[in-house]
Scaffold this active site. Structure first.
Site, PDB file in Angstrom:
ATOM      1  N   GLU A   1     -14.552  -9.789  12.898  1.00  0.00           N
ATOM      2  CA  GLU A   1     -15.562 -10.482  12.088  1.00  0.00           C
ATOM      3  C   GLU A   1     -15.492 -10.038  10.629  1.00  0.00           C
ATOM      4  OE1 GLU A   1     -18.764 -12.936  11.009  1.00  0.00           O
ATOM      5  OE2 GLU A   1     -17.468 -12.976  12.758  1.00  0.00           O
TER       6      GLU A   1
ATOM      7  N   GLY B   1      -5.715   0.795  -1.003  1.00  0.00           N
ATOM      8  CA  GLY B   1      -4.404   1.356  -1.299  1.00  0.00           C
ATOM      9  C   GLY B   1      -4.206   2.736  -0.699  1.00  0.00           C
TER      10      GLY B   1
ATOM     11  N   VAL C   1     -12.985  -2.418   2.888  1.00  0.00           N
ATOM     12  CA  VAL C   1     -12.828  -1.069   2.347  1.00  0.00           C
ATOM     13  C   VAL C   1     -13.277  -1.142   0.889  1.00  0.00           C
ATOM     14  CG1 VAL C   1     -11.198   0.771   1.754  1.00  0.00           C
ATOM     15  CG2 VAL C   1     -10.931  -0.491   3.906  1.00  0.00           C
TER      16      VAL C   1
ATOM     17  N   TYR D   1      -2.448  -8.896   5.002  1.00  0.00           N
ATOM     18  CA  TYR D   1      -2.317  -9.316   6.400  1.00  0.00           C
ATOM     19  C   TYR D   1      -0.897  -9.771   6.724  1.00  0.00           C
ATOM     20  CZ  TYR D   1      -7.427  -9.170   6.399  1.00  0.00           C
ATOM     21  OH  TYR D   1      -8.738  -8.775   6.296  1.00  0.00           O
TER      22      TYR D   1
ATOM     23  N   TYR E   1     -18.374  -9.735  -2.692  1.00  0.00           N
ATOM     24  CA  TYR E   1     -16.970  -9.983  -3.034  1.00  0.00           C
ATOM     25  C   TYR E   1     -16.562 -11.405  -2.662  1.00  0.00           C
ATOM     26  CZ  TYR E   1     -11.873  -9.751  -2.785  1.00  0.00           C
ATOM     27  OH  TYR E   1     -10.528 -10.013  -2.942  1.00  0.00           O
ATOM     28  N   GLU E   2     -17.081 -11.891  -1.521  1.00  0.00           N
ATOM     29  CA  GLU E   2     -16.741 -13.234  -1.052  1.00  0.00           C
ATOM     30  C   GLU E   2     -17.634 -14.314  -1.662  1.00  0.00           C
ATOM     31  OE1 GLU E   2     -16.671 -13.026   3.247  1.00  0.00           O
ATOM     32  OE2 GLU E   2     -14.677 -12.100   3.216  1.00  0.00           O
TER      33      GLU E   2
ATOM     34  N   ASN F   1      -8.442 -15.517  -1.328  1.00  0.00           N
ATOM     35  CA  ASN F   1      -8.373 -14.054  -1.274  1.00  0.00           C
ATOM     36  C   ASN F   1      -6.917 -13.591  -1.118  1.00  0.00           C
ATOM     37  OD1 ASN F   1      -8.773 -11.334  -0.912  1.00  0.00           O
ATOM     38  ND2 ASN F   1     -10.394 -11.569   0.614  1.00  0.00           N
TER      39      ASN F   1
ATOM     40  N   GLY G   1      -4.549   3.356   2.540  1.00  0.00           N
ATOM     41  CA  GLY G   1      -4.125   3.195   3.922  1.00  0.00           C
ATOM     42  C   GLY G   1      -5.269   3.017   4.901  1.00  0.00           C
TER      43      GLY G   1
ATOM     44  N   GLY H   1      -7.566   0.541   5.120  1.00  0.00           N
ATOM     45  CA  GLY H   1      -7.621  -0.831   5.643  1.00  0.00           C
ATOM     46  C   GLY H   1      -6.567  -1.044   6.706  1.00  0.00           C
TER      47      GLY H   1
END
Length: 175
Positions: free
Chosen positions: A97, A107, A101, A145, A24-25, A138, A109, A111
């Site tokens: 680190e 969505g 999810v 966050y 993903y990253e 991101n 909950g 995470g």
């Protein structure tokens, strides 16, 4: 669905989640982690790495206190963390680190519950900070966050030494 501390039998699933996160990253080629390494880091003689998993499915229980049962269900998320120390505050903190999810469970909950569990750990142990990095692009994670009350530390720049540069610098002793 529940969040609980990671167990040895969760390691293969967590390594898979780390690989998914790296994909993903856009950095899957950088992952060198093995199940043996993660097992040693989490469950060796003097662990320096800690973790929690999010479990979905049968037997997962309800809430962070769940997981006392057989733990049946699929590991669909994880948080890996370690302690840091703030000389300014004089206390330890948690450095997160990795938090991940699987997309099909976002969505729900999980995470938020993983992050909340770490915040709760900080409060219970008297730690003054919970910190992590997030990639600038991101946006979904940044929004998540910020919604939790986290603030970006934009005035700081991250530096890193790795591979050849790390070895070269370590060997460069000048009189």
């Amino acid at each position: 669905m529940s969040v609980r501390p990671i167990r040895p039998d969760d390691v293969p699933a967590v390594v898979g989640l780390v690989r998914e996160l790296a994909e993903y990253e856009r950095a899957a080629h950088e992952v060198l982690l093995t199940e043996e390494q993660l097992t040693a880091a989490l469950f060796g003689e003097s662990p320096k790495l800690f973790g929690h998993v999010a479990v979905a499915g049968a037997g997962a229980g309800a809430g962070a206190g769940a997981g006392a049962g057989d733990g049946a269900g699929d590991v669909v998320g994880m948080a890996l963390w370690f302690l840091n120390f703030s000389t300014w505050r004089g206390t330890h903190g948690i450095y997160l680190e990795d938090l991940y999810v699987r997309p099909e469970h976002r969505g729900s909950g999980l995470g938020r519950e993983l992050l909340r569990t770490l915040a709760e750990t900080c409060v219970e142990r008297g730690y003054s900070r919970l910190e992590w990095w997030v990639l600038d692009w991101n946006t979904p994670s940044i929004d998540f966050y910020k919604a939790a009350g986290a603030v970006p530390m934009d005035e700081w720049t991250v530096f890193r030494l790795t591979d050849g540069a790390l070895a070269s610098f370590a060997a460069d002793r000048r009189a």
